[in-house]
Design an enzyme around this catalytic site. Structure first.
Site, PDB file in Angstrom:
ATOM      1  N   HIS A   6       8.594  -0.476  -9.209  1.00  0.00           N
ATOM      2  CA  HIS A   6       8.684  -1.844  -8.706  1.00  0.00           C
ATOM      3  C   HIS A   6      10.040  -2.479  -9.017  1.00  0.00           C
ATOM      4  CE1 HIS A   6       8.420  -3.312 -12.829  1.00  0.00           C
ATOM      5  NE2 HIS A   6       7.463  -2.398 -13.009  1.00  0.00           N
ATOM      6  N   GLU A  79       0.157   0.501 -14.636  1.00  0.00           N
ATOM      7  CA  GLU A  79       0.967   0.933 -15.764  1.00  0.00           C
ATOM      8  C   GLU A  79       0.082   1.313 -16.951  1.00  0.00           C
ATOM      9  OE1 GLU A  79       3.271   2.417 -17.043  1.00  0.00           O
ATOM     10  OE2 GLU A  79       5.020   1.085 -17.018  1.00  0.00           O
TER      11      GLU A  79
END
Length: 236
Positions: A6, A79
């Site tokens: 990202h 994550e």
């Protein structure tokens, strides 16, 4: 399959652990995501997948809009959960606890207090990627873009390259940088991955260079825990 980290967040800029905190892109991250999307070629991609966390989903939304393809969120692409480390200053933590920091980066069996071991996070991530890859080859298939996070990307890469436990990674993937993995298939139709490119612009993965040597493939099933959770894929 192309795996994209990202864009930047305020915690990235401050060099703080953000783990599964739902932190959005900052202004730089938005520009990174927009520039990344503009560089991709429509017609070259089949779909965009992302972690449901805001920073990944925002980055993916720009790419999906540019490419005019579906954007699907997959919970297993989150994550790694870092528990008590979440929000702490990375450099300060490394100075105070150098051995623990090395274990965090290199020991798959280490789990921070209240967090997830590297092995568990890698298993979850590999299971999500196996689900995205499907159950067999399609010679006409276009690649998919998977927007995810630096920690789980580092765990996967170490497994695909056979990095020795205790050797620190040479480089962590940058924000809005990508890795390309090639996919092969076992006789039973299960995916195998090999790392072709690392820490490159995602548009550079559209026409990747031919590797000088045969790539070593790793069965994703070998990275998946026996009791891996089944995660639902939802369309946005």
């Amino acid at each position: 399959m192309v795996l994209l980290r990202h864009g930047e967040t305020d915690r990235n800029a401050a060099d703080r652990f953000q783990a599964q905190a739902d932190v959005p892109l900052n202004d730089i991250g938005v520009r990174q995501a927009q520039d990344t999307a503009r560089a991709l070629r429509p017609g070259k991609w089949a779909a965009v997948y992302s972690s449901p966390l805001a920073r990944a989903a925002q980055t993916a939304a720009y790419a999906a809009g540019r490419l005019d393809v579906p954007h699907l969120r997959v919970d297993g692409l989150r994550e790694r959960d870092l528990g008590a480390l979440d929000g702490q200053d990375r450099a300060a933590f490394a100075r105070r606890h150098p051995h623990t920091m090395r274990r965090l980066l290199t020991d798959p069996d280490y789990a921070p207090p209240g967090g997830e071991s590297g092995r568990a996070a890698r298993s979850r991530f590999a299971a999500a990627l196996a689900g995205i890859a499907g159950t067999g080859p399609d010679p006409a298939a276009r690649p998919v873009l998977v927007v995810t996070h630096g920690g789980v990307l580092n765990l996967l890469t170490r497994a695909l390259t056979g990095a020795a436990a205790g050797a620190a990674p040479d480089i962590l993937i940058g924000t809005c940088a990508a890795a390309r993995v090639d996919t092969a298939w076992t006789p039973g139709g299960r995916p195998r991955f090999a790392l072709r490119q690392w820490n490159v612009a995602p548009h550079a993965c559209e026409d990747p260079p031919t590797p000088p040597h045969p790539l070593p493939f790793v069965d994703l099933d070998d990275l998946i825990a026996e009791e891996s959770d089944s995660k639902e894929v939802t369309r946005t």
